[in-house]
Write a protein that holds these residues in place. Structure first.
Motif, PDB file in Angstrom:
ATOM      1  N   ALA A 125      -3.974  34.473 -32.626  1.00  0.00           N
ATOM      2  CA  ALA A 125      -3.642  33.421 -32.069  1.00  0.00           C
ATOM      3  C   ALA A 125      -1.984  33.016 -31.825  1.00  0.00           C
ATOM      4  O   ALA A 125      -1.181  32.192 -30.801  1.00  0.00           O
ATOM      5  N   TRP A 126      -1.242  33.705 -33.156  1.00  0.00           N
ATOM      6  CA  TRP A 126      -0.021  32.981 -32.834  1.00  0.00           C
ATOM      7  C   TRP A 126       0.970  34.193 -32.199  1.00  0.00           C
ATOM      8  O   TRP A 126       1.974  33.829 -31.337  1.00  0.00           O
ATOM      9  N   ILE A 127       0.159  35.289 -31.695  1.00  0.00           N
ATOM     10  CA  ILE A 127       0.863  36.152 -30.505  1.00  0.00           C
ATOM     11  C   ILE A 127       0.466  35.731 -29.252  1.00  0.00           C
ATOM     12  O   ILE A 127       1.891  35.741 -28.406  1.00  0.00           O
ATOM     13  N   ASP A 128      -0.773  35.220 -29.071  1.00  0.00           N
ATOM     14  CA  ASP A 128      -0.555  34.438 -27.678  1.00  0.00           C
ATOM     15  C   ASP A 128      -0.456  33.055 -27.359  1.00  0.00           C
ATOM     16  O   ASP A 128       0.785  33.140 -26.488  1.00  0.00           O
ATOM     17  N   GLN A 129       0.993  32.707 -28.633  1.00  0.00           N
ATOM     18  CA  GLN A 129       2.054  31.145 -27.975  1.00  0.00           C
ATOM     19  C   GLN A 129       2.867  32.613 -28.105  1.00  0.00           C
ATOM     20  O   GLN A 129       3.263  31.237 -26.880  1.00  0.00           O
ATOM     21  N   ILE A 130       3.624  33.216 -28.816  1.00  0.00           N
ATOM     22  CA  ILE A 130       5.096  33.585 -28.428  1.00  0.00           C
ATOM     23  C   ILE A 130       5.154  34.737 -27.439  1.00  0.00           C
ATOM     24  O   ILE A 130       6.038  34.997 -27.168  1.00  0.00           O
ATOM     25  N   VAL A 131       4.372  35.411 -27.068  1.00  0.00           N
ATOM     26  CA  VAL A 131       4.387  36.252 -26.094  1.00  0.00           C
ATOM     27  C   VAL A 131       3.728  34.900 -24.688  1.00  0.00           C
ATOM     28  O   VAL A 131       2.730  34.887 -24.089  1.00  0.00           O
ATOM     29  N   ARG A 132       5.621  34.826 -23.976  1.00  0.00           N
ATOM     30  CA  ARG A 132       5.450  33.876 -22.646  1.00  0.00           C
ATOM     31  C   ARG A 132       6.634  34.385 -22.058  1.00  0.00           C
ATOM     32  O   ARG A 132       7.932  35.117 -22.221  1.00  0.00           O
ATOM     33  N   PHE A 133       6.444  34.249 -21.258  1.00  0.00           N
ATOM     34  CA  PHE A 133       6.326  34.574 -19.826  1.00  0.00           C
ATOM     35  C   PHE A 133       8.016  33.987 -19.541  1.00  0.00           C
ATOM     36  O   PHE A 133       8.039  33.142 -19.564  1.00  0.00           O
ATOM     37  N   GLY A 134       8.888  34.476 -19.205  1.00  0.00           N
ATOM     38  CA  GLY A 134      10.697  33.550 -18.845  1.00  0.00           C
ATOM     39  C   GLY A 134      10.797  33.530 -20.425  1.00  0.00           C
ATOM     40  O   GLY A 134      11.529  32.982 -20.078  1.00  0.00           O
ATOM     41  N   ARG A 135      10.518  33.352 -21.314  1.00  0.00           N
ATOM     42  CA  ARG A 135      10.982  32.823 -22.814  1.00  0.00           C
ATOM     43  C   ARG A 135      10.734  34.697 -23.352  1.00  0.00           C
ATOM     44  O   ARG A 135      11.708  34.558 -24.118  1.00  0.00           O
ATOM     45  N   THR A 136      10.463  34.771 -23.610  1.00  0.00           N
ATOM     46  CA  THR A 136      10.020  36.672 -24.761  1.00  0.00           C
ATOM     47  C   THR A 136       9.453  37.805 -23.582  1.00  0.00           C
ATOM     48  O   THR A 136      10.151  38.851 -24.335  1.00  0.00           O
TER      49      THR A 136
ATOM     50  N   THR B  98       9.658  38.820 -19.056  1.00  0.00           N
ATOM     51  CA  THR B  98      10.030  38.601 -18.061  1.00  0.00           C
ATOM     52  C   THR B  98       9.448  39.980 -17.121  1.00  0.00           C
ATOM     53  O   THR B  98       8.973  40.309 -17.807  1.00  0.00           O
ATOM     54  N   ARG B  99       9.997  39.412 -15.574  1.00  0.00           N
ATOM     55  CA  ARG B  99      10.197  40.925 -14.559  1.00  0.00           C
ATOM     56  C   ARG B  99      11.300  41.163 -14.485  1.00  0.00           C
ATOM     57  O   ARG B  99      11.823  40.200 -13.172  1.00  0.00           O
ATOM     58  N   ASN B 100      11.624  42.463 -13.676  1.00  0.00           N
ATOM     59  CA  ASN B 100      12.786  42.292 -13.592  1.00  0.00           C
ATOM     60  C   ASN B 100      12.566  43.618 -12.539  1.00  0.00           C
ATOM     61  O   ASN B 100      12.044  43.824 -11.906  1.00  0.00           O
ATOM     62  N   GLU B 101      13.912  44.805 -11.554  1.00  0.00           N
ATOM     63  CA  GLU B 101      13.228  45.219 -11.281  1.00  0.00           C
ATOM     64  C   GLU B 101      12.615  46.602 -10.701  1.00  0.00           C
ATOM     65  O   GLU B 101      12.324  47.100 -10.004  1.00  0.00           O
ATOM     66  N   THR B 102      12.610  46.480 -12.474  1.00  0.00           N
ATOM     67  CA  THR B 102      11.773  48.021 -12.760  1.00  0.00           C
ATOM     68  C   THR B 102      10.355  47.668 -13.184  1.00  0.00           C
ATOM     69  O   THR B 102       9.787  48.573 -13.187  1.00  0.00           O
ATOM     70  N   GLY B 103      10.324  46.147 -13.354  1.00  0.00           N
ATOM     71  CA  GLY B 103       8.960  45.734 -13.568  1.00  0.00           C
ATOM     72  C   GLY B 103       9.002  44.781 -14.376  1.00  0.00           C
ATOM     73  O   GLY B 103      10.131  43.874 -15.171  1.00  0.00           O
ATOM     74  N   LEU B 104       8.144  45.042 -15.971  1.00  0.00           N
ATOM     75  CA  LEU B 104       8.279  43.613 -16.868  1.00  0.00           C
ATOM     76  C   LEU B 104       9.091  44.182 -17.860  1.00  0.00           C
ATOM     77  O   LEU B 104       9.250  45.467 -18.010  1.00  0.00           O
TER      78      LEU B 104
END
Ligand code: FMN
Length: 208
Positions: free
Chosen positions: A109-120, A122-128
């Protein structure tokens, strides 16, 4: 100069009798001695269980803040607190049992809270791509059987590979595990294993 910060995440629901909690406290005692200016932030997942992901959370995570409902603001605000703690930390210590071959639900549950798009991540030209750099994670694992990856129950250990993968996903690849294993194997073996795990925890905490 800012002080080194250790985020201490504790998992076991056993507050007094937990082996992982006791070993974490030993780690912290040595860490404090070797980091006199250091700061320990406690995040106890039994005393303050993180919420499971809800519909409001998904809205909060994946829509613009200006469009958030009050429920989404609350849900993502709680997540932001946990993410901010993680971002502020130089080092992370996790004390956790193995439950049913993997991590306990509270840790997931803690991991689900801290894996956040844009915060921890992102996506760049090569992928996540993970956004966290320069941090390390120390994990003290307690288990009834010998679930060390190289041990007889290693094939059942879905904690080790999962934590390496998910922390790697957010950019943290420096992980070290201390195993207090075989704790249900009898008094003699338990005492020996605990002494070894204690020595390993102290050594790790003293390392620069
Ligand atoms: C619900 C539950 C599931 C468990 N699953 C496993 C397991 O899959 N493998 C194992 O070796 N031990 C398992 N154990 C034993 C615990 O990992 C062991 O008792 C450990 O010491 C608990 O951590 P603590 O002492 O920090 O509370 C399980 C214990 C419980 C209560």
């Amino acid at each position: 100069m800012s002080s080194t910060k250790l985020l201490h995440v504790e998992v076991s629901p056993r507050l007094q009798r937990s082996h992982s909690r006791k070993l974490s406290q030993e780690f912290i005692a040595t860490w404090r001695a070797s980091h006199p200016q250091g700061q320990v932030i406690d995040r106890d997942l039994t005393l303050q269980p993180p919420s499971f992901i809800s519909e409001a959370w998904v809205e909060g995570a994946f829509t613009a803040a200006s469009d958030h409902s009050p429920e989404a603001r609350t849900a993502i605000g709680a997540s932001d607190v946990l993410v901010d703690e993680l971002l502020a930390a130089d080092e992370i210590l996790i004390g956790t049992p193995i439950y049913n071959l993997s991590i306990p639900a509270a840790l997931k549950a803690w991991i689900d809270q801290i894996v956040r798009f844009g915060r921890t991540f992102t996506r760049n030209e090569t992928g996540l791509a993970g956004l966290l750099t320069g941090k390390r994670v120390r994990i003290i694992v307690s288990s009834g059987s010998d679930f060390r990856p190289e041990g007889p129950g290693g094939a059942y250990n879905h904690l080790d590979s999962y934590l390496r993968a998910v922390f790697g996903f957010i950019g943290i690849t420096d992980l070290t595990f201390v195993y207090a294993h075989s704790l249900n194997a009898g008094d003699v073996e338990r005492e020996q294993v605990l002494a070894e795990a204690s020595a390993a925890a102290h050594k790790l905490a003293a390392a620069a």
